[in-house]
Motif scaffolding. Structure first.
Motif, PDB file in Angstrom:
ATOM      1  N   VAL A 172       0.829  -1.201   0.000  1.00 31.14           N
ATOM      2  CA  VAL A 172       0.000   0.000   0.000  1.00 31.14           C
ATOM      3  C   VAL A 172       0.867   1.256   0.000  1.00 31.14           C
ATOM      4  O   VAL A 172       0.592   2.226  -0.734  1.00 31.14           O
ATOM      5  N   GLU A 173       1.914   1.253   0.788  1.00 30.64           N
ATOM      6  CA  GLU A 173       2.742   2.455   0.918  1.00 30.64           C
ATOM      7  C   GLU A 173       3.552   2.735  -0.343  1.00 30.64           C
ATOM      8  O   GLU A 173       3.683   3.896  -0.762  1.00 30.64           O
ATOM      9  N   HIS A 174       4.080   1.705  -0.976  1.00 24.83           N
ATOM     10  CA  HIS A 174       5.027   1.917  -2.072  1.00 24.83           C
ATOM     11  C   HIS A 174       4.477   1.558  -3.452  1.00 24.83           C
ATOM     12  O   HIS A 174       4.693   2.300  -4.410  1.00 24.83           O
ATOM     13  N   ASP A 175       3.784   0.417  -3.560  1.00 21.00           N
ATOM     14  CA  ASP A 175       3.324   0.020  -4.888  1.00 21.00           C
ATOM     15  C   ASP A 175       2.117   0.837  -5.352  1.00 21.00           C
ATOM     16  O   ASP A 175       1.928   1.029  -6.553  1.00 21.00           O
ATOM     17  N   PHE A 176       1.304   1.323  -4.425  1.00 18.00           N
ATOM     18  CA  PHE A 176       0.254   2.265  -4.825  1.00 18.00           C
ATOM     19  C   PHE A 176       0.892   3.505  -5.448  1.00 18.00           C
ATOM     20  O   PHE A 176       0.384   4.048  -6.434  1.00 18.00           O
ATOM     21  N   THR A 177       1.979   3.962  -4.860  1.00 17.40           N
ATOM     22  CA  THR A 177       2.685   5.119  -5.418  1.00 17.40           C
ATOM     23  C   THR A 177       3.205   4.811  -6.817  1.00 17.40           C
ATOM     24  O   THR A 177       3.138   5.663  -7.714  1.00 17.40           O
ATOM     25  N   ALA A 178       3.698   3.590  -7.021  1.00 21.77           N
ATOM     26  CA  ALA A 178       4.178   3.194  -8.348  1.00 21.77           C
ATOM     27  C   ALA A 178       3.043   3.205  -9.370  1.00 21.77           C
ATOM     28  O   ALA A 178       3.229   3.630 -10.522  1.00 21.77           O
ATOM     29  N   ILE A 179       1.860   2.748  -8.965  1.00 20.95           N
ATOM     30  CA  ILE A 179       0.713   2.733  -9.868  1.00 20.95           C
ATOM     31  C   ILE A 179       0.300   4.165 -10.231  1.00 20.95           C
ATOM     32  O   ILE A 179       0.043   4.489 -11.401  1.00 20.95           O
ATOM     33  N   ILE A 180       0.228   5.016  -9.223  1.00 22.66           N
ATOM     34  CA  ILE A 180      -0.176   6.412  -9.455  1.00 22.66           C
ATOM     35  C   ILE A 180       0.814   7.119 -10.382  1.00 22.66           C
ATOM     36  O   ILE A 180       0.432   7.918 -11.243  1.00 22.66           O
ATOM     37  N   GLY A 181       2.095   6.808 -10.222  1.00 22.74           N
ATOM     38  CA  GLY A 181       3.132   7.448 -11.036  1.00 22.74           C
ATOM     39  C   GLY A 181       3.520   6.656 -12.265  1.00 22.74           C
ATOM     40  O   GLY A 181       4.582   6.903 -12.854  1.00 22.74           O
ATOM     41  N   ASP A 182       2.697   5.718 -12.682  1.00 23.81           N
ATOM     42  CA  ASP A 182       3.012   4.841 -13.809  1.00 23.81           C
ATOM     43  C   ASP A 182       3.287   5.658 -15.076  1.00 23.81           C
ATOM     44  O   ASP A 182       2.649   6.688 -15.318  1.00 23.81           O
ATOM     45  N   THR A 183       4.236   5.174 -15.891  1.00 25.13           N
ATOM     46  CA  THR A 183       4.590   5.847 -17.140  1.00 25.13           C
ATOM     47  C   THR A 183       4.404   4.929 -18.347  1.00 25.13           C
ATOM     48  O   THR A 183       5.006   5.160 -19.401  1.00 25.13           O
ATOM     49  N   LEU A 184       3.589   3.887 -18.218  1.00 24.61           N
ATOM     50  CA  LEU A 184       3.411   2.930 -19.313  1.00 24.61           C
ATOM     51  C   LEU A 184       2.989   3.635 -20.598  1.00 24.61           C
ATOM     52  O   LEU A 184       2.061   4.444 -20.609  1.00 24.61           O
ATOM     53  N   ASP A 185       3.659   3.303 -21.698  1.00 25.34           N
ATOM     54  CA  ASP A 185       3.297   3.812 -23.019  1.00 25.34           C
ATOM     55  C   ASP A 185       2.180   2.918 -23.565  1.00 25.34           C
ATOM     56  O   ASP A 185       2.427   1.949 -24.280  1.00 25.34           O
ATOM     57  N   VAL A 186       0.943   3.246 -23.214  1.00 23.84           N
ATOM     58  CA  VAL A 186      -0.173   2.376 -23.597  1.00 23.84           C
ATOM     59  C   VAL A 186      -0.353   2.326 -25.109  1.00 23.84           C
ATOM     60  O   VAL A 186      -0.823   1.313 -25.643  1.00 23.84           O
ATOM     61  N   ALA A 187       0.029   3.387 -25.809  1.00 17.37           N
ATOM     62  CA  ALA A 187      -0.132   3.404 -27.263  1.00 17.37           C
ATOM     63  C   ALA A 187       0.762   2.370 -27.943  1.00 17.37           C
ATOM     64  O   ALA A 187       0.499   1.978 -29.084  1.00 17.37           O
ATOM     65  N   ALA A 188       1.800   1.910 -27.243  1.00 16.00           N
ATOM     66  CA  ALA A 188       2.714   0.927 -27.823  1.00 16.00           C
ATOM     67  C   ALA A 188       2.207  -0.502 -27.683  1.00 16.00           C
ATOM     68  O   ALA A 188       2.753  -1.417 -28.313  1.00 16.00           O
ATOM     69  N   LEU A 189       1.179  -0.723 -26.863  1.00 11.03           N
ATOM     70  CA  LEU A 189       0.743  -2.089 -26.592  1.00 11.03           C
ATOM     71  C   LEU A 189       0.257  -2.842 -27.831  1.00 11.03           C
ATOM     72  O   LEU A 189       0.593  -4.026 -28.000  1.00 11.03           O
ATOM     73  N   PRO A 190      -0.538  -2.225 -28.723  1.00 10.83           N
ATOM     74  CA  PRO A 190      -0.992  -2.997 -29.888  1.00 10.83           C
ATOM     75  C   PRO A 190       0.149  -3.428 -30.802  1.00 10.83           C
ATOM     76  O   PRO A 190      -0.007  -4.392 -31.561  1.00 10.83           O
ATOM     77  N   GLY A 191       1.284  -2.770 -30.753  1.00 15.61           N
ATOM     78  CA  GLY A 191       2.385  -3.100 -31.645  1.00 15.61           C
ATOM     79  C   GLY A 191       3.411  -4.045 -31.067  1.00 15.61           C
ATOM     80  O   GLY A 191       4.356  -4.438 -31.761  1.00 15.61           O
TER      81      GLY A 191
END
Length: 285
Positions: free
Chosen positions: A197-216
């Motif tokens: 809760v303390e750390h991985d929630f922060t990782a989710i909130i600050g996620d930088t995943l390039d979702v537009a790259a997923l279909p490729g």
């Protein structure tokens, strides 16, 4: 059939990872949800090791995977790099991956950041607000931040109730296959929940995943939802958004958000079917 478990430690930048390998066949890495460590899906793994070499691990900060600085968590990119390095240490062939919740989010990063390292990703209800429209994304990121505040103020008991509400889980009416022995809330699991809760929630909130790259990506990504997960659960919405992006339909797996632990027998069957299914001839993934 060799069902012995091999354990190991792997040094990665900023941490040491603990992992387990068991079974025979194609390599299948399972990245757990929430506070789950290498043993969290034991009942499921028992039903997979006849067909797969199953790899599980403690995410950094949980159980036996120790960060150099225990006050610091990891970003989603760092979590994916941990898996990348673990797989590279174990095989030079593309692996299969089951990612559950946060584990599915890690798998999406792996598919984008390390193309071809996983051939198929089964993405069960990824906790990835970036897949959603901007207003929904902001709402759910704020929801996660609010749970963190409750955790810091009121402790884990209040936090678990909020998480259960968000995930549509009714602790008073557990939905599970008969004959399972629930895993107890040990002091180690409490510590893992606190770190999650303390750390991985922060990782989710600050996620930088390039979702537009997923279909490729060359990885075959299979979005999954739990058959009993309520429609209000945002991780379910993320799975549907991912499916829309990939021009496919999400598969339904037994149970809810934690079906891998509550319905291991039926879940193992569904997982085998999803891993061996051929892509649809229509061009859909």
């Amino acid at each position: 059939m060799d069902t012995r478990t091999t354990t190991g430690l792997l040094t990665v930048p900023g941490a040491t990872l603990y992992y387990e390998v068991r079974g025979t066949g194609p390599m299948l890495l399972i990245s757990q949800s929430g506070e789950g460590d290498a043993g969290r899906s034991k009942d499921l793994i028992d039903r997979l090791v006849s067909d797969y070499t199953v790899v599980t691990y403690d995410r950094r900060g949980l159980s036996r995977s120790t960060p150099e600085d225990p006050t610091q968590g990891a970003t989603m990119t760092e979590h994916a790099d941990d898996v990348h390095r673990l797989l590279a240490a174990l095989t030079d062939k593309p692996a299969l991956m089951l990612g559950c919740s946060l584990g599915a989010s890690i798998g999406l990063h792996l598919a984008v950041d390390h193309p071809g390292q996983i051939s198929t990703l089964i993405a069960h209800e990824p906790v990835t607000p970036r897949l959603l429209p901007a207003d929904q994304r902001a709402h759910h990121e704020q929801e996660l931040a609010h749970i963190q505040q409750i955790h810091r103020r009121d402790g884990l008991t209040a936090t678990l109730k909020m998480i259960a509400d968000v995930l549509g889980i009714d602790p008073t009416a557990p939905d599970a296959e008969p004959g399972l022995t629930p895993q107890p809330m040990t002091p180690q699991r409490v510590r893992n929940f606190d770190f999650f809760v303390e750390h991985d929630f922060t990782a989710i909130i600050g996620d930088t995943l390039d979702v537009a790259a997923l279909p490729g990506t060359p990885t075959r990504i299979v979005p999954v939802v739990g058959s009993t997960t309520p429609r209000t659960v945002f991780d379910r919405s993320c799975a549907f958004a991912l499916a829309d992006m990939l021009d496919t339909d999400p598969r339904q797996f037994p149970g809810g958000h934690n079906g891998n632990t509550t319905h291991p027998r039926a879940y193992a069957t569904a997982l085998r079917d999803a891993l061996t299914a051929l892509p649809a001839s229509t061009g859909r993934r």
